[in-house]
Design an enzyme around this catalytic site. Sequence first.
Site, mmCIF file in Angstrom:
data_model
loop_
_atom_site.group_PDB
_atom_site.id
_atom_site.type_symbol
_atom_site.label_atom_id
_atom_site.label_comp_id
_atom_site.label_asym_id
_atom_site.label_seq_id
_atom_site.Cartn_x
_atom_site.Cartn_y
_atom_site.Cartn_z
ATOM 1 N N CYS A 2 0.934 -1.031 -0.187
ATOM 2 C CA CYS A 2 -0.015 0.149 0.058
ATOM 3 C C CYS A 2 0.996 1.252 0.035
ATOM 4 O O CYS A 2 2.047 1.049 0.135
ATOM 5 C CB CYS A 2 -0.795 -0.077 1.300
ATOM 6 S SG CYS A 2 -1.958 -1.518 1.307
ATOM 7 N N ARG A 34 1.276 1.645 -6.066
ATOM 8 C CA ARG A 34 1.471 0.470 -4.838
ATOM 9 C C ARG A 34 0.051 0.032 -4.685
ATOM 10 O O ARG A 34 0.085 -1.021 -3.624
ATOM 11 C CB ARG A 34 2.108 1.367 -3.796
ATOM 12 C CG ARG A 34 3.338 2.221 -3.988
ATOM 13 C CD ARG A 34 3.845 2.929 -2.769
ATOM 14 N NE ARG A 34 3.895 1.813 -1.636
ATOM 15 C CZ ARG A 34 5.270 1.093 -1.586
ATOM 16 N NH1 ARG A 34 6.210 1.260 -2.403
ATOM 17 N NH2 ARG A 34 5.366 0.226 -0.387
ATOM 18 N N TRP A 87 -3.573 -1.708 -1.456
ATOM 19 C CA TRP A 87 -3.669 -3.081 -2.041
ATOM 20 C C TRP A 87 -3.791 -4.052 -1.218
ATOM 21 O O TRP A 87 -3.065 -4.502 -0.266
ATOM 22 C CB TRP A 87 -2.286 -3.192 -2.670
ATOM 23 C CG TRP A 87 -1.977 -4.510 -3.547
ATOM 24 C CD1 TRP A 87 -1.765 -5.603 -2.992
ATOM 25 C CD2 TRP A 87 -2.448 -4.472 -4.969
ATOM 26 N NE1 TRP A 87 -1.753 -6.593 -4.306
ATOM 27 C CE2 TRP A 87 -2.130 -5.795 -5.185
ATOM 28 C CE3 TRP A 87 -2.729 -3.412 -5.796
ATOM 29 C CZ2 TRP A 87 -2.407 -6.133 -6.706
ATOM 30 C CZ3 TRP A 87 -3.034 -3.852 -7.055
ATOM 31 C CH2 TRP A 87 -2.762 -5.210 -7.302
ATOM 32 N N ASN A 113 1.002 0.585 5.939
ATOM 33 C CA ASN A 113 1.594 -0.578 5.054
ATOM 34 C C ASN A 113 2.241 -1.860 5.531
ATOM 35 O O ASN A 113 3.143 -1.662 6.344
ATOM 36 C CB ASN A 113 2.361 0.112 3.899
ATOM 37 C CG ASN A 113 3.076 -0.668 2.845
ATOM 38 O OD1 ASN A 113 2.286 -1.774 2.666
ATOM 39 N ND2 ASN A 113 4.162 -0.318 2.272
ATOM 40 N N GLY A 114 2.036 -2.856 5.189
ATOM 41 C CA GLY A 114 2.505 -3.904 5.784
ATOM 42 C C GLY A 114 1.473 -4.927 6.251
ATOM 43 O O GLY A 114 0.383 -5.186 5.891
ATOM 44 N N GLU A 498 10.076 -19.865 -19.158
ATOM 45 C CA GLU A 498 9.947 -18.950 -18.826
ATOM 46 C C GLU A 498 10.879 -17.809 -19.256
ATOM 47 O O GLU A 498 10.647 -16.719 -19.985
ATOM 48 C CB GLU A 498 9.664 -18.605 -17.346
ATOM 49 C CG GLU A 498 9.721 -17.368 -16.676
ATOM 50 C CD GLU A 498 8.335 -16.647 -17.137
ATOM 51 O OE1 GLU A 498 7.512 -17.256 -17.603
ATOM 52 O OE2 GLU A 498 7.941 -15.384 -16.722
ATOM 53 N N LYS A 502 10.074 -14.451 -21.602
ATOM 54 C CA LYS A 502 10.598 -13.218 -21.391
ATOM 55 C C LYS A 502 11.444 -12.569 -22.415
ATOM 56 O O LYS A 502 11.189 -11.440 -22.711
ATOM 57 C CB LYS A 502 11.403 -13.290 -19.943
ATOM 58 C CG LYS A 502 10.666 -13.583 -18.676
ATOM 59 C CD LYS A 502 10.063 -12.310 -18.327
ATOM 60 C CE LYS A 502 8.556 -12.056 -17.737
ATOM 61 N NZ LYS A 502 7.699 -13.048 -18.015
ATOM 62 N N GLU A 505 8.990 -11.616 -25.507
ATOM 63 C CA GLU A 505 8.047 -10.491 -25.197
ATOM 64 C C GLU A 505 8.507 -9.217 -24.908
ATOM 65 O O GLU A 505 7.779 -8.142 -25.263
ATOM 66 C CB GLU A 505 6.837 -11.183 -23.971
ATOM 67 C CG GLU A 505 7.498 -11.138 -22.574
ATOM 68 C CD GLU A 505 6.642 -11.326 -21.560
ATOM 69 O OE1 GLU A 505 5.266 -11.009 -21.670
ATOM 70 O OE2 GLU A 505 6.796 -11.971 -20.394
ATOM 71 N N HIS A 521 14.666 -34.970 -31.029
ATOM 72 C CA HIS A 521 13.416 -35.368 -31.661
ATOM 73 C C HIS A 521 12.873 -34.468 -32.505
ATOM 74 O O HIS A 521 11.658 -34.485 -32.890
ATOM 75 C CB HIS A 521 12.330 -35.756 -30.523
ATOM 76 C CG HIS A 521 12.503 -36.829 -29.652
ATOM 77 N ND1 HIS A 521 12.758 -38.159 -29.975
ATOM 78 C CD2 HIS A 521 13.007 -36.902 -28.288
ATOM 79 C CE1 HIS A 521 13.086 -38.979 -28.880
ATOM 80 N NE2 HIS A 521 13.460 -38.188 -27.883
ATOM 81 N N LYS A 620 -1.092 -5.752 -20.152
ATOM 82 C CA LYS A 620 -0.853 -6.522 -18.737
ATOM 83 C C LYS A 620 -1.878 -7.666 -18.471
ATOM 84 O O LYS A 620 -1.576 -8.568 -18.002
ATOM 85 C CB LYS A 620 -0.942 -5.492 -17.640
ATOM 86 C CG LYS A 620 -0.304 -6.087 -16.278
ATOM 87 C CD LYS A 620 0.813 -6.516 -16.122
ATOM 88 C CE LYS A 620 1.336 -7.321 -15.136
ATOM 89 N NZ LYS A 620 2.669 -7.914 -14.967
HETATM 90 C C1 AGP Z 1 3.985 -12.899 -18.832
HETATM 91 O O1 AGP Z 1 5.199 -11.914 -18.690
HETATM 92 C C2 AGP Z 1 2.857 -12.263 -19.657
HETATM 93 N N1 AGP Z 1 2.596 -10.798 -18.955
HETATM 94 C C3 AGP Z 1 1.743 -13.082 -19.673
HETATM 95 O O2 AGP Z 1 2.204 -14.366 -20.150
HETATM 96 C C4 AGP Z 1 0.903 -13.557 -18.454
HETATM 97 O O3 AGP Z 1 1.620 -14.322 -17.528
HETATM 98 C C5 AGP Z 1 -0.218 -14.004 -18.916
HETATM 99 O O4 AGP Z 1 -1.289 -13.241 -19.788
HETATM 100 C C6 AGP Z 1 -1.297 -14.651 -17.608
HETATM 101 O O5 AGP Z 1 -1.745 -13.434 -17.056
HETATM 102 P P1 AGP Z 1 -2.456 -13.554 -15.398
HETATM 103 O O6 AGP Z 1 -1.143 -14.146 -14.503
HETATM 104 O O7 AGP Z 1 -2.587 -12.345 -15.099
HETATM 105 O O8 AGP Z 1 -3.492 -14.701 -15.762
#
Ligand code: AGP
Length: 625
Positions: A2, A34, A87, A113-114, A498, A502, A505, A521, A620
């Site tokens: 927060c 935050r 938050w 906050n905490g 992952e 990263k 993207e 394979h 996001k």
């Molecule tokens: C990962 O860096 C991306 N932001 C994306 O793959 C994300 O993980 C995916 O859209 C799932 O989002 P969520 O965890 O909010 O469900």
Amino acid sequence: MCGIIGITRGPGLDAGECEVLDVLVEGLARLEYRGYDSAGLALVGPGGDDPLWRVRAANGTRSLDDLTKRTEGAPADPSAGIGHTRWATHGRPNEENAHPHTDCHGHLALVHNGIIENHVELSDRLIADGHHLESETDTEVLAHLIESHLAAHPDEGLAGAVRAALAEVRGAFALAVVHDSEPDVIVAARRVSPLIMGVSDGAAFLASDIPAILGLTHDFFILDDDRVAELRPGVITVTTLEGEPVEPAPLHVDWDLDAARKDGYDDFMAKEMHEQPKAVADTLLDRLLPDGTLVLDEVHLTNEQFRGITKVFVVACGSSYHAGLMAKYAIEHWARLPVEIDISSEFRYRNPVVDEHTLVIGVSQSGETVDTFQAVREAKSLGAKVLIITNVVDSSMAREGDAVLYTRAGPEIGVASTKTHLAQITALEVLALYLAQVRETLSPAEARGLLDAMGSLPDKVAEAMTRGDAVHAVAERFRDSPSFIFLGRHVGYPVALEGALKLKEISYLRAEGFPAGELKHGPIALVEPGTVVVCVATRTPVWEKVIANVAEVKSRGASVVLVANDGDEETARHADEVLWVPATEHLFAPVIDVVPMQMFAHSMARLHGLDVDRPRNLAKTVTVE
Ligand code: AGP
């Protein structure tokens, strides 16, 4: 996490300077990154006889706007005020749970906050003593605890009551308290959660971070852990919890506002990667107890229900899917429960075999990804018990699940998931160990060893984060490479996925992740001189197999980057470059091994001059199918 803010100004200032309400509202706007579930503020009138005035709103990102429309009855020229943007971690994001919280009679207001770990035992005692608590939060306890100490020792004043109260508190806090009997005083205190203070002629300020009060002063003071500050106009005094005077460390800052919002980092992704140790620690807090037992009281599934589970499904997307993959290894290994893992958009349409003995775990940092939301609804319709792992309290999925296990990473601004991903893996491993504890599939000695290893993860993540320069040098060496392959075996495989995601993207480079054993394979046809192969080669039971796969790609001309445990020169011999990480129990290794992958992608994107916080084509949260 927060955001908190406070200002006290004496009557000496001209009316136009440092208007309390303006400073609080602007500061809260700057702190919204935050958290923005709710907002609130409290003002204290100039004369000691003016009643304390409070206003709160719980309307998501419109909360602050709502506040500014509800100022009727506010003191015309308040001498001090505090504010909060929330938050939610304990208690729904509604108005009753919004800060500031007050004492029984509305003379004291507090923002925090905490996480107060022992809030249940404290509230039980306060209620028995006649206090009336209104909210579901851990924070409200603090307001009543201070009230009780102030009533017992009025001569000690507000600061003395705060010191006495905090001596009883376990957990993390950055807090600010006002009382209408001391109208130009704010008492602040801190343990673990951030708190910064500033002073100018005739005023004093506090906030969760510098940006919130930047511009009012450039001279700040850092409040150290277990320190209590009294802010008066133009003067700040600090003591220990025992009341011993101490001098706070001064800090002069010349940042502009944008740089300050990122806490001095170049972008939010960098800032959030550096918040990962705290995200992991907060996700463990009050779940992994000092005596080595796990508690998941907030999950609201009984041990009987857990024991009745015969199969687990994990459904998720993107990075959350990779976290879910890691959970598959942990749950099957420790709890001996079969786990299926599915991309949410696939789960929904394949008529999965689910019944009332199935536990479906939906993993989503936003709690709003529509593919996962629909998947968990499908699971519920098939009679499964649904447990949600999310970072957003009261999100759509949190409300849909039979149970919720919250990560506590705080809001994540960067589109690329970093701290929320690590917090997800942590929460899933806590759940895996809890299932093993309930099903008694681990001996007490095994469980103790694993819980000790889990407790050391925040420090090891912090250590991994110190290697950014070395990782950047590796990215620089391969900045012009045409393609990247990421490899891993066992729990190294989701780490490889992952790492590839990263890099894709945020740098838009061609990168694919594969199980190392699968390369022969078909995918090995991709390997040619100039291909960079990044492989997770930390010590696991399948390390020798990984090294054999590394030899296969080296013999075809690939440049090899290995993620290896500190000091493991035997592994380093096989690499052109090494990304060193601290060692840990191999099923916890993803929490650490993914860190250099994140830093590698971040460096590569920066080297290519790209906006890592807002990568092209991405959002996001994906709320469309
Ligand atoms: C990962 O860096 C991306 N932001 C994306 O793959 C994300 O993980 C995916 O859209 C799932 O989002 P969520 O965890 O909010 O469900």
